[in-house]
Every structure is written in C-alpha cells, then in structure tokens.
Design a protein around this motif. Structure first.
Motif, PDB file in Angstrom:
ATOM      1  N   GLN A 194      33.220  37.378  39.435  1.00  7.96           N
ATOM      2  CA  GLN A 194      33.023  37.555  38.114  1.00  7.96           C
ATOM      3  C   GLN A 194      34.034  37.689  37.646  1.00  7.96           C
ATOM      4  N   ALA A 195      34.612  39.239  38.526  1.00 11.82           N
ATOM      5  CA  ALA A 195      36.299  39.879  37.894  1.00 11.82           C
ATOM      6  C   ALA A 195      36.959  38.704  37.979  1.00 11.82           C
ATOM      7  N   VAL A 196      36.902  37.598  39.078  1.00 10.93           N
ATOM      8  CA  VAL A 196      38.096  36.841  39.313  1.00 10.93           C
ATOM      9  C   VAL A 196      37.357  35.785  38.248  1.00 10.93           C
ATOM     10  N   THR A 197      36.277  35.268  37.954  1.00  8.15           N
ATOM     11  CA  THR A 197      35.737  33.929  37.505  1.00  8.15           C
ATOM     12  C   THR A 197      36.202  34.485  35.432  1.00  8.15           C
ATOM     13  N   ASN A 198      36.521  35.487  35.275  1.00 11.80           N
ATOM     14  CA  ASN A 198      36.775  35.723  34.146  1.00 11.80           C
ATOM     15  C   ASN A 198      38.061  36.088  34.308  1.00 11.80           C
ATOM     16  N   GLY A 199      39.153  36.456  34.699  1.00 13.02           N
ATOM     17  CA  GLY A 199      40.648  36.367  34.720  1.00 13.02           C
ATOM     18  C   GLY A 199      41.280  37.796  34.966  1.00 13.02           C
ATOM     19  N   TYR A 200      40.154  38.710  35.023  1.00 10.91           N
ATOM     20  CA  TYR A 200      40.374  40.328  35.398  1.00 10.91           C
ATOM     21  C   TYR A 200      40.964  40.841  36.391  1.00 10.91           C
ATOM     22  N   LEU A 201      40.274  40.308  37.984  1.00  9.10           N
ATOM     23  CA  LEU A 201      40.968  39.611  39.447  1.00  9.10           C
ATOM     24  C   LEU A 201      41.577  38.588  39.946  1.00  9.10           C
TER      25      LEU A 201
END
Length: 256
Positions: free
Chosen positions: A179-186
């Motif tokens: 989810q962190a990749v999906t929301n743009g954090y990672l």
C-alpha cells in the motif's frame, strides 16, 4: 506549563506525534528554531503578516497541519509534499524577503510567501527531513503495528513458532508495504546505503523490483529465551522512499 523546547523534546521521544511550532518574529531563527532544529517531529513555521502576527502564525499553523494531515493513505498516489501548496483562507506573508526566505531554509522552517502574487507554502527540510516524510513514516510504522496486532488478535487458534506460520505475520507487513508503494510513499529504486540485512542479493533485488524488503531470521536460529517468551524472530523492513521534486534547474540554449 511546559516550554516549547521541552515539548519538542518530549514529542520527539514519542516518535508517533508531531508538534507545530509557529513563530512570527525573526528572533526565532537564532532562538527556538535553532534549539529544536534536529527534532524532526517538530515543524518550525514562520509567518509574520498582519496586525496580530503571533495569532496569525497560529492560524497559519492550523491551516498547514489541516492540509498536511489530509492524505488518504488508502488511496493511489495520494501522498504529497507541502511545497507550493495553497492554504484556504490564509493570506500570503508579504513581509518575507529574500533574506528571511534564506533564514527559513537554513532553519528548516516552512513559510507562506507571495510568489509573483501567488500565496504558496515553501517547504524546507528540518533535521534532514521534510514534514511529509515525518508524517509518512508515522503512518507506515503505526499501520504495520496495527496490522500485526490484528493478525495476532484475530487468529482463532494460534500462530505456531514455525517459519511457515510466520508467513502470516510477513503477509500482514507486506500488505502495508504494498500500500505504501500504491499511495506513493515507497517506490522501486536503488539502495544507496551500505547497511543491509538478510540475503544481500534478495535485499537488492526486492528494493529494485518492489521498493521494499522484509526479512526475519529462521526460527531455528532464534534464541531459546525468546522462544520460551513466545516472541517471533525480529522482523526487519527496508523501504525506498519515492521522494518528491521541489525545484528544477533548466538550461536554455538559443542560437540565432
């Protein structure tokens, strides 16, 4: 009554809280801003506009935090930087000169100047971190903790101390990382630090392909003391921040 410096130190120790520190006079740059410069969970803010500048600075801080906390981490590409953002109902601080702007950058304080008539937040790194990084890390850590707690609390029987059963916890952590990749954090990228763990090739490949790497030692290598205390092996997570662009250098070549 707790002073600003003491409050900043206390909040920094908590790690999952933030403190807004608005000031309206330039004395703050050599005073409280310098004192708390390394406390990344405190956000120094400078706003000096209006007849009651001290009160206006607090209103600016409230508007700033409202915008910063509006991220829906469950969405896609929803994480944001505060740089060049608008703040509803807040007038530009037209008292900010180039000299004050430079002081804000040095101190890591965010401000709200007029950029050719447009009121925009200027975001600066404080203690080596931008405020969006601080908030994103708080979300990331808290969400992993909740996910793992929910797994332990909702398992009908038990999670056995075996490598196969520990995959249940790994899956809960991986869900947050995805989810962190999906929301743009990672984001997938190259790991530049010399600090790694687990299998080196797996570490590098996972960071490059997925943006994160999750590792725990095999149960067979865990100490008997920890096994008797019913602790899972230590989980280690590496994540590559997606970062953000705040400025650009542009070279223009013209030939007659």
């Amino acid at each position: 009554r707790v002073g600003s410096a003491a409050a900043s130190t206390a909040v920094q120790a908590m790690q999952n809280r933030v403190l807004m520190l608005p000031r309206s006079t330039s004395a703050a740059f050599s005073g409280i801003f310098a004192t708390v410069a390394s406390n990344t969970n405190t956000k120094c803010l400078y706003y000096s506009y209006g007849d009651n500048a001290a009160q206006n600075a607090r209103i600016f801080a409230a508007a700033y935090l409202s915008k910063a906390l509006s991220v829906n981490y469950g969405g896609s590409n929803t994480t944001m930087t505060m740089n060049l953002k608008d703040l509803a109902g807040i007038q530009a601080d037209t008292n900010i000169s180039e000299a004050i702007l430079a002081q804000c950058e040095t101190a890591g304080a965010d401000c709200f100047p007029s950029i050719e008539g447009l009121p925009k937040v200027i975001s600066n790194a404080q203690g080596g971190m931008y405020f969006d990084q601080v908030l994103n890390q708080i979300w990331f850590v808290n969400t992993i903790q909740r996910n793992v707690f929910n797994v332990l609390a909702t398992t009908r029987t038990k999670i056995a101390q075996t490598d196969a059963n520990l995959e249940i916890i790994t899956k809960a952590i991986r869900q947050v990382c995805n989810q962190a990749v999906t929301n743009g954090y990672l984001a997938p990228g190259t790991w530049n630090s010399s600090d790694t763990f687990g299998n080196y090739e797996d570490f590098m490949r996972n960071i490059e392909e997925f943006g994160f790497y999750i590792y725990h030692m095999p149960v067979a290598e865990q100490s008997q003391t920890d096994r008797a205390a019913r602790k899972a092996p230590v989980y280690q997570i590496a994540g590559k921040e997606a970062g953000a662009v705040h400025k650009a250098n542009i070279l223009i070549y013209i030939e007659a």
